[in-house]
Design a protein around this motif. Structure first.
Motif, PDB file in Angstrom:
ATOM      1  N   VAL A 122       0.830  -1.205   0.000  1.00 33.94           N
ATOM      2  CA  VAL A 122       0.000   0.000   0.000  1.00 33.94           C
ATOM      3  C   VAL A 122       0.862   1.252   0.000  1.00 33.94           C
ATOM      4  O   VAL A 122       0.638   2.194  -0.769  1.00 33.94           O
ATOM      5  N   GLU A 123       1.876   1.267   0.862  1.00 27.55           N
ATOM      6  CA  GLU A 123       2.717   2.448   0.982  1.00 27.55           C
ATOM      7  C   GLU A 123       3.545   2.701  -0.275  1.00 27.55           C
ATOM      8  O   GLU A 123       3.750   3.838  -0.684  1.00 27.55           O
ATOM      9  N   LEU A 124       4.033   1.609  -0.884  1.00 26.48           N
ATOM     10  CA  LEU A 124       4.896   1.762  -2.054  1.00 26.48           C
ATOM     11  C   LEU A 124       4.117   1.774  -3.367  1.00 26.48           C
ATOM     12  O   LEU A 124       4.712   1.939  -4.429  1.00 26.48           O
ATOM     13  N   SER A 125       2.803   1.588  -3.298  1.00 27.83           N
ATOM     14  CA  SER A 125       1.987   1.556  -4.520  1.00 27.83           C
ATOM     15  C   SER A 125       2.014   2.912  -5.215  1.00 27.83           C
ATOM     16  O   SER A 125       1.899   3.962  -4.565  1.00 27.83           O
ATOM     17  N   PRO A 126       2.178   2.927  -6.529  1.00 29.88           N
ATOM     18  CA  PRO A 126       2.125   4.203  -7.263  1.00 29.88           C
ATOM     19  C   PRO A 126       0.706   4.761  -7.359  1.00 29.88           C
ATOM     20  O   PRO A 126       0.515   5.910  -7.735  1.00 29.88           O
ATOM     21  N   GLU A 127      -0.295   3.938  -7.035  1.00 32.32           N
ATOM     22  CA  GLU A 127      -1.683   4.377  -7.071  1.00 32.32           C
ATOM     23  C   GLU A 127      -2.076   4.938  -5.703  1.00 32.32           C
ATOM     24  O   GLU A 127      -1.609   4.476  -4.659  1.00 32.32           O
ATOM     25  N   THR A 128      -2.958   5.911  -5.734  1.00 36.11           N
ATOM     26  CA  THR A 128      -3.448   6.492  -4.490  1.00 36.11           C
ATOM     27  C   THR A 128      -4.412   5.520  -3.807  1.00 36.11           C
ATOM     28  O   THR A 128      -5.354   5.028  -4.432  1.00 36.11           O
ATOM     29  N   ILE A 129      -4.160   5.251  -2.533  1.00 41.04           N
ATOM     30  CA  ILE A 129      -5.032   4.395  -1.736  1.00 41.04           C
ATOM     31  C   ILE A 129      -5.318   5.130  -0.436  1.00 41.04           C
ATOM     32  O   ILE A 129      -4.400   5.545   0.273  1.00 41.04           O
ATOM     33  N   TYR A 130      -6.597   5.313  -0.141  1.00 42.61           N
ATOM     34  CA  TYR A 130      -6.956   5.914   1.143  1.00 42.61           C
ATOM     35  C   TYR A 130      -8.181   5.213   1.707  1.00 42.61           C
ATOM     36  O   TYR A 130      -8.934   4.546   0.992  1.00 42.61           O
ATOM     37  N   ALA A 173     -20.375  11.951  -2.814  1.00 45.81           N
ATOM     38  CA  ALA A 173     -19.798  11.827  -1.476  1.00 45.81           C
ATOM     39  C   ALA A 173     -20.780  11.192  -0.496  1.00 45.81           C
ATOM     40  O   ALA A 173     -20.423  10.293   0.265  1.00 45.81           O
ATOM     41  N   SER A 174     -22.042  11.658  -0.484  1.00 41.39           N
ATOM     42  CA  SER A 174     -23.026  11.105   0.441  1.00 41.39           C
ATOM     43  C   SER A 174     -23.298   9.641   0.143  1.00 41.39           C
ATOM     44  O   SER A 174     -23.499   8.835   1.054  1.00 41.39           O
ATOM     45  N   ALA A 175     -23.287   9.275  -1.136  1.00 41.21           N
ATOM     46  CA  ALA A 175     -23.500   7.865  -1.500  1.00 41.21           C
ATOM     47  C   ALA A 175     -22.352   7.004  -1.002  1.00 41.21           C
ATOM     48  O   ALA A 175     -22.556   5.869  -0.569  1.00 41.21           O
ATOM     49  N   TRP A 176     -21.148   7.538  -1.023  1.00 42.62           N
ATOM     50  CA  TRP A 176     -19.992   6.768  -0.561  1.00 42.62           C
ATOM     51  C   TRP A 176     -20.023   6.579   0.951  1.00 42.62           C
ATOM     52  O   TRP A 176     -19.590   5.544   1.459  1.00 42.62           O
ATOM     53  N   VAL A 177     -20.498   7.557   1.704  1.00 40.78           N
ATOM     54  CA  VAL A 177     -20.618   7.395   3.151  1.00 40.78           C
ATOM     55  C   VAL A 177     -21.606   6.277   3.474  1.00 40.78           C
ATOM     56  O   VAL A 177     -21.387   5.468   4.384  1.00 40.78           O
ATOM     57  N   SER A 207     -12.147   3.565  -7.750  1.00 38.95           N
ATOM     58  CA  SER A 207     -12.909   2.377  -7.381  1.00 38.95           C
ATOM     59  C   SER A 207     -12.834   2.235  -5.873  1.00 38.95           C
ATOM     60  O   SER A 207     -11.912   2.745  -5.230  1.00 38.95           O
ATOM     61  N   ALA A 208     -13.799   1.540  -5.264  1.00 37.61           N
ATOM     62  CA  ALA A 208     -13.854   1.455  -3.810  1.00 37.61           C
ATOM     63  C   ALA A 208     -14.514   0.160  -3.386  1.00 37.61           C
ATOM     64  O   ALA A 208     -15.298  -0.439  -4.128  1.00 37.61           O
ATOM     65  N   VAL A 209     -14.187  -0.266  -2.144  1.00 36.88           N
ATOM     66  CA  VAL A 209     -14.759  -1.483  -1.583  1.00 36.88           C
ATOM     67  C   VAL A 209     -14.935  -1.280  -0.076  1.00 36.88           C
ATOM     68  O   VAL A 209     -14.064  -0.729   0.587  1.00 36.88           O
ATOM     69  N   PRO A 210     -16.077  -1.692   0.494  1.00 36.11           N
ATOM     70  CA  PRO A 210     -16.276  -1.570   1.942  1.00 36.11           C
ATOM     71  C   PRO A 210     -15.363  -2.538   2.700  1.00 36.11           C
ATOM     72  O   PRO A 210     -15.169  -3.677   2.287  1.00 36.11           O
ATOM     73  N   ILE A 211     -14.797  -2.083   3.837  1.00 34.22           N
ATOM     74  CA  ILE A 211     -13.941  -2.917   4.669  1.00 34.22           C
ATOM     75  C   ILE A 211     -14.229  -2.613   6.136  1.00 34.22           C
ATOM     76  O   ILE A 211     -14.978  -1.682   6.452  1.00 34.22           O
ATOM     77  N   ASP A 212     -13.619  -3.417   7.051  1.00 34.93           N
ATOM     78  CA  ASP A 212     -13.599  -3.108   8.476  1.00 34.93           C
ATOM     79  C   ASP A 212     -12.232  -2.545   8.802  1.00 34.93           C
ATOM     80  O   ASP A 212     -11.207  -3.164   8.510  1.00 34.93           O
ATOM     81  N   TYR A 213     -12.217  -1.388   9.427  1.00 35.27           N
ATOM     82  CA  TYR A 213     -10.954  -0.762   9.795  1.00 35.27           C
ATOM     83  C   TYR A 213     -11.009  -0.393  11.264  1.00 35.27           C
ATOM     84  O   TYR A 213     -11.862   0.395  11.694  1.00 35.27           O
ATOM     85  N   LEU A 214     -10.140  -1.013  12.046  1.00 30.67           N
ATOM     86  CA  LEU A 214     -10.090  -0.803  13.491  1.00 30.67           C
ATOM     87  C   LEU A 214     -11.442  -1.086  14.136  1.00 30.67           C
ATOM     88  O   LEU A 214     -11.907  -0.369  15.027  1.00 30.67           O
ATOM     89  N   GLY A 215     -12.100  -2.146  13.622  1.00 33.96           N
ATOM     90  CA  GLY A 215     -13.357  -2.591  14.217  1.00 33.96           C
ATOM     91  C   GLY A 215     -14.576  -1.820  13.789  1.00 33.96           C
ATOM     92  O   GLY A 215     -15.675  -2.083  14.285  1.00 33.96           O
ATOM     93  N   LEU A 219     -14.458   2.523   4.113  1.00 31.65           N
ATOM     94  CA  LEU A 219     -14.419   2.367   2.663  1.00 31.65           C
ATOM     95  C   LEU A 219     -12.983   2.563   2.192  1.00 31.65           C
ATOM     96  O   LEU A 219     -12.373   3.600   2.466  1.00 31.65           O
ATOM     97  N   GLN A 220     -12.459   1.529   1.547  1.00 34.00           N
ATOM     98  CA  GLN A 220     -11.107   1.641   0.990  1.00 34.00           C
ATOM     99  C   GLN A 220     -11.220   2.068  -0.468  1.00 34.00           C
ATOM    100  O   GLN A 220     -11.900   1.424  -1.267  1.00 34.00           O
ATOM    101  N   VAL A 221     -10.559   3.170  -0.787  1.00 37.71           N
ATOM    102  CA  VAL A 221     -10.699   3.791  -2.108  1.00 37.71           C
ATOM    103  C   VAL A 221      -9.369   3.726  -2.839  1.00 37.71           C
ATOM    104  O   VAL A 221      -8.312   4.020  -2.265  1.00 37.71           O
TER     105      VAL A 221
END
Length: 613
Positions: A122-130, A173-177, A207-215, A219-221
């Protein structure tokens, strides 16, 4: 650090080995007790936590051997009947405990290793991940920090993603939340516009996918900067437009040069035939025919540009296809079978009947040319309802009810590359002299201006299918009174102010109106016309003005005349189709308009109708 860790391992290993030896000696010289065997767990647990797995298994095997040796070395008179069972239980407990512990440790090591690899990826990926949680940044990789123009992750973490979305994309934005809480729903690649920290817009493919982050749900984008790609696409489209314009200019030059050759040629011949009325009339007829062909050519070009003046009516496509059946048979020839399949209750459309007939003729001729050795042409009509899933096939048409018109042939077909060019003017795959390159361009322009779209499906050797969709209308057909097609030129004695910047055109219009009995005043532009009106002179009943002129155009002139001389009527003329469209309101009203070119008969009758109105 590694040396300190290895030192601790050696210390724990030595202590553990010493404990094992002590427990073994106790086992040899003391009466058998179950608790003694369980003491072997203590050093093994130490070792399993700090030593490599192979050392743990080695000492586990040694302890097992010691448990067995301790039993054998114990004097027979000291052994009890349950001793062997106790030792077997001790061995089982030791093995199960240590093996389970070691396997769990291995799983944790693999998990930690996978986590580190994922973090590196993730850190070294040339693509933006947040990762966004409750609409806020909770993680951004290095590429994202750079893409958003931040100096560090702290510039982004905790801030609302909405602050970095372009206002055009706020609805997303609201749809992504909401998606953060919808498991299994994935956003495939879509194009969004973001803002950098300094406010600079940047195009991204997201592109995005729902995930669990810190419980918690998040959304990982995944985002990719496509600004460069967009720039290249724009350059490609620009080069294609330049190519199309070049092809268009060459085609127009060719056709108009031919027409001008006819006109100038017959003008020269006519001057020599002034003494022969029959040959003189023949030359003038040919000049008139060339002028009509030039008019048809400009109309085709205007249709392609989708700026022609339409006269829409409520139409039944079934009736149009049926009425044109015999004419189409003559057009396509006897070696092509024509089959019409007309749908039931397909509804009505609102379009210009003459233009729709032109579409039918052009598509039929195109199908004929695609079947030089004969074949079959199917013309079909049907009702069609576009929903959100099917609109992607038809450009930018909104969902709703439509009427479908389909032309399907079994001709030579079209390859994929050619399909992308077939609606461009003067693009043709036919032999020189067998096609103008305007037929399909005209079809596309008419259908698009009528609110519809054209779709092409074809493969080489498998024929072609042209599908037209026109919006279905719920309006009812109005009954119009019959129009007398044979009209005589109507004369008058009123005064007309003629405003036209092109002197040859002004001279022709002036002679035409004077011949019809009118008194004509002339001006080269709107300013001169206002100056002429301000002077005392004959009362002006009508202003005949061009729309596009230097200094002051016809529309501005009409507005100023209406405020000062409200009784003077105005007729606007122009060769620019967009100026004609600009004179009409939504109901088709507005100032009277006459589109160039027109005949003297058209002009005098239009003038008379306005004056008598």
């Amino acid at each position: 650090m590694k040396e300190q860790t290895s030192g601790k391992v050696r210390i724990f290993l030595g202590i553990s080995v010493l404990m094992i030896v002590v427990f073994f000696l106790i086992d040899l010289y003391k009466t058998v007790e179950v608790a003694v065997w369980l003491f072997y767990l203590i050093p093994l647990l130490f070792i399993s936590y700090v030593a490599p797995r192979w050392i743990s298994y080695l000492l586990l095997s040694i302890c097992t051997l010691m448990i067995g040796v301790g039993y054998v070395a114990t004097p027979p008179h000291v052994r009890t009947d349950v001793a062997i069972l106790n030792r077997l239980i001790a061995i089982t407990v030791v093995w199960l405990t240590i093996v389970i512990l070691l396997e769990r440790k291995r799983a944790e090591e693999h998990l930690e290793e996978s986590k580190e690899q994922y973090q590196d990826l993730v850190e070294l990926s040339p693509e933006t991940i947040y990762i966004q949680q409750e609409g806020k940044f909770v993680f951004v990789n290095g590429a994202g920090v750079e893409l958003f123009g931040a100096t560090s992750q702290e510039d982004l973490l905790g801030k609302s993603v909405l602050d970095f979305l372009h206002p055009d994309c706020w609805e997303t934005a609201s749809a992504w939340v909401r998606m953060e809480r919808e498991e299994g729903k994935i956003i495939s690649s879509i194009e969004e516009k973001y803002l950098r920290v300094d406010g600079t817009p940047v195009e991204m493919e997201v592109s995005a996918v729902p995930i669990d982050y810190l419980g918690k749900p998040a959304l990982q984008v995944f985002a990719r900067d496509i600004t460069g790609r967009k720039r290249l696409e724009d350059q490609l489209r620009q080069s294609q437009r330049i190519e199309a314009v070049g092809r268009l200019a060459g085609g127009i030059a060719h056709d108009f040069n031919n027409l001008m050759t006819v006109i100038t040629g017959y003008v020269g011949l006519t001057k020599k035939r002034l003494g022969n009325p029959e040959l003189l009339a023949k030359g003038l007829d040919e000049i008139g025919k060339a002028g009509n062909r030039a008019t048809r050519l400009t109309n085709q070009l205007i249709a392609f540009s989708r700026k022609q003046i339409l006269q829409p009516q409520i139409l039944d496509l079934n009736q149009i296809v049926s009425n044109m059946g015999k004419m189409l048979l003559r057009l396509i020839g006897e070696d092509i079978e024509l089959l019409t399949v007309l749908g039931l209750n397909i509804g009505k459309v609102k379009a210009d009947p003459g233009q729709i007939e032109q579409v039918v003729v052009n598509l039929a001729l195109n199908a004929r040319d695609a079947m030089p050795t004969g074949g079959r042409l199917n013309i079909e009509t049907a009702a069609e309802n576009l929903d959100e899933h099917s609109i992607d096939q038809y450009g930018d048409l909104p969902p709703g009810p439509y009427v479908k018109l389909v032309f399907r042939d079994n001709g030579v077909g079209i390859d994929e590359e050619t399909i992308s060019y077939i609606f461009e003017p003067y693009f043709t795959t036919k032999e020189v002299g067998k096609g103008t390159g305007l037929g399909l361009a005209t079809v596309y322009g008419i259908i698009r201006q009528s609110g519809g779209d054209v779709r092409v499906e074809s493969e080489p050797g498998k024929g072609s299918t042209f599908t037209i969709l026109l919006p279905r209308t719920s309006e009812t057909e109005s009954v119009e009174e019959g129009v007398n097609m044979v009209q005589e030129t109507r004369r008058g004695k009123e005064t007309i102010l003629l405003v036209e910047d092109e002197e040859p055109v002004r001279k022709l219009l002036m002679e035409t109106l004077e011949e019809a009995g009118y008194t004509v005043l002339e001006a080269p532009d709107g300013g001169e016309a206002l100056a002429l009106l301000s002077r005392s002179g004959p009362t002006v009943h009508l202003i005949l003005s061009d729309v596009v002129m230097p200094k002051m155009g016809g529309r501005e002139l009409a507005d100023q005349v209406a405020s000062v001389h409200p009784k003077i009527k105005v007729l606007l003329i122009s060769g620019y189709p967009e100026t004609a469209l600009g004179q009409q309101d939504e109901t088709g009203g507005g100032l009277p308009f006459l589109f160039k070119p027109f005949t003297p008969h058209d002009l005098t009758n239009k003038v008379r109708n306005i004056l008598d109105g």
